[in-house]
Every structure is written in C-alpha cells, then in structure tokens.
Design a protein around this motif. Structure first.
Motif, short mmCIF file in Angstrom:
data_model
loop_
_atom_site.label_atom_id
_atom_site.label_comp_id
_atom_site.label_asym_id
_atom_site.label_seq_id
_atom_site.Cartn_x
_atom_site.Cartn_y
_atom_site.Cartn_z
N PRO A 158 -34.24 134.05 -3.93
CA PRO A 158 -33.37 134.04 -2.83
C PRO A 158 -32.22 133.31 -2.38
O PRO A 158 -32.00 132.03 -3.03
CB PRO A 158 -34.42 134.19 -1.55
CG PRO A 158 -35.09 133.06 -2.06
CD PRO A 158 -35.54 133.18 -3.58
N LEU A 159 -31.14 133.68 -1.59
CA LEU A 159 -30.15 132.73 -1.11
C LEU A 159 -30.78 131.69 -0.34
O LEU A 159 -31.46 131.62 0.36
CB LEU A 159 -29.21 133.66 -0.56
CG LEU A 159 -28.34 134.74 -1.08
CD1 LEU A 159 -27.81 135.50 -0.15
CD2 LEU A 159 -27.64 134.37 -2.21
N SER A 160 -30.01 130.61 -0.44
CA SER A 160 -30.29 129.17 0.27
C SER A 160 -29.93 129.88 1.87
O SER A 160 -29.33 130.91 1.90
CB SER A 160 -29.77 128.26 0.05
OG SER A 160 -28.02 128.32 -0.01
N THR A 161 -30.62 128.99 2.89
CA THR A 161 -30.28 129.21 4.03
C THR A 161 -28.87 129.42 4.21
O THR A 161 -28.10 130.20 4.92
CB THR A 161 -30.58 128.51 5.24
OG1 THR A 161 -32.05 128.45 4.98
CG2 THR A 161 -30.23 128.70 6.58
N GLY A 162 -28.10 128.28 3.96
CA GLY A 162 -26.46 128.37 3.85
C GLY A 162 -25.82 129.40 3.46
O GLY A 162 -24.87 129.96 3.96
N HIS A 163 -26.13 129.98 2.17
CA HIS A 163 -25.34 130.92 1.37
C HIS A 163 -25.76 132.13 2.22
O HIS A 163 -24.86 133.14 2.29
CB HIS A 163 -26.01 131.05 -0.01
CG HIS A 163 -25.17 130.04 -1.04
ND1 HIS A 163 -25.94 128.77 -1.30
CD2 HIS A 163 -23.87 129.76 -1.47
CE1 HIS A 163 -25.00 128.06 -1.98
NE2 HIS A 163 -23.77 128.80 -2.12
N ALA A 164 -27.05 132.15 2.66
CA ALA A 164 -27.40 133.81 3.18
C ALA A 164 -26.73 133.73 4.69
O ALA A 164 -26.10 135.09 4.92
CB ALA A 164 -28.94 133.57 3.53
N VAL A 165 -26.30 132.64 5.25
CA VAL A 165 -25.49 132.60 6.56
C VAL A 165 -24.00 133.08 6.39
O VAL A 165 -23.50 133.95 6.90
CB VAL A 165 -25.55 131.16 7.13
CG1 VAL A 165 -24.30 131.30 8.40
CG2 VAL A 165 -26.69 131.17 8.06
N GLY A 166 -23.50 132.45 5.11
CA GLY A 166 -22.47 132.83 4.66
C GLY A 166 -22.13 134.23 4.33
O GLY A 166 -21.16 134.80 4.85
#
Length: 201
Positions: free
Chosen positions: A170-178
C-alpha cells in the motif's frame, strides 16, 4: 492485546465511522435538491462559491467530530471487553498526535468525497450507490487491470491513510494523503464548475 491493539481497534472503528459520515454528508447535501431547499440557501447567499465552501467546511468539521466519536466509543468498548475477561493489555505504541492527524484527514476525506458526488449527481440513491458500489466492486475490477497501481485509486488511497487496505504494497501515509488530496482537489474543481453554472433545479 498486543502493542498495536489500540491502533487496530481505532482503525476498525474509523472504517465504520467513515461509512456513517459519508451517508450523512450525502443526505445533508442531496436532500437540498430533492426538497428544493437549495433555493433558500442560494437566495440567502448569491455567491455560489462561498455557499459551496461553507457547505464543505461544515460537513468536513462535522465528519471529524462524528468520526472521532465512533473511534472513542470503539476504544471504550474494547477496554470494557478486556476488563470483563480480565485480560491484561500490553504497553501500547499508539502515537496520539499522528493518529489524530490521520483520523481527521480520513473522516474529512470520505465525507467531502461523498459531498462532492452528491452535489454532482443531486441524487441520494445514486450517490449512496456510488460510494458503496465503486470501492466494493469497481475498484477491485480495476485492480485486476492496474495491478500494483490499484493503490492509487480514490478509495484505496484514502484507506491507505489508515493502513486499512488489504493490498500487499500500500501507499505510505504521506503518499496516501497526497494522492487523496489530488482526487479531492480535482473533484472540487469539477463540482465547483457545475455548482456555479447549473440551474438550482
């Protein structure tokens, strides 16, 4: 429970809270068109951009409060269950500040996405059907084509904010937010264009 018990319970409760915030956001928005009360809103404030921004702000803040309530209730019931079974809880590695930030974005993201869909469709049934069918059926089918890139799909990226996705990478939290923020921004632009140009009926 292990060191990540609180994180797991909060994540599960957040999923339930997100569903409720979406439904309430859709009802709040689409009912204005169904019962034509949107006319009173637009009469009170002729600046449609301001009306839309106020609506999104109100729903976003409400969803965060409601979502946190679900998370807290889930945690309380978990603690009650442990006490009834006389189970000792290990020291938790919960990062409170980080969790508050993730939960806030997660709840607001889901509610705002549902609101944008409701403004575009103007239909309770269509909007609710979309927010349930798309992540449950359409995204998994698209995932067969996109493979690992399926993690960039709208609901998958939002779920990745809380780590609530079955994807192996999955996406990291930062990438997911972006990624989620980009979807919300594009959705807002489309919704704004329609909201400011279409007839209220």
């Amino acid at each position: 429970g292990g060191a990540g018990a609180y994180t797991g319970i909060i994540g599960q409760s957040a999923g339930v809270g997100a569903v409720f915030t979406m439904i309430i956001a859709i009802l709040f928005t689409a009912h204005e068109y169904r019962y034509n009360t949107i006319m009173y809103t637009l009469t009170a404030d002729v600046h449609r951009t301001r009306v839309l921004l106020k609506k999104l702000l109100a729903i976003g803040l409400f969803s965060i409060v409601l979502g946190f309530l679900f998370s807290v209730v889930g945690l309380v019931f978990y603690r009650i269950g442990l006490s009834l079974r006389d189970v000792a809880l290990a020291d938790q590695d919960l990062l409170v500040g980080s969790m508050i930030g993730k939960l806030s974005f997660y709840f607001a993201g889901y509610a705002l996405l549902a609101t944008l869909i409701a403004v575009v469709t103007r239909s309770v049934v269509t909007s609710i059907s979309f927010v349930f069918v798309f992540p449950a059926m359409i995204e998994p089918l698209l995932g067969l084509l996109l493979k690992d890139n399926a993690k960039y799909l709208p609901f998958a990226s939002l779920d990745s904010v809380m780590g609530a996705t079955p994807m192996q990478n999955p996406l990291s939290t930062g990438h997911a937010v972006g990624v989620s923020a980009i979807y919300l921004l594009v959705g807002f632009v489309v919704t704004w264009l329609l909201f400011t140009r279409r007839d209220a009926n």
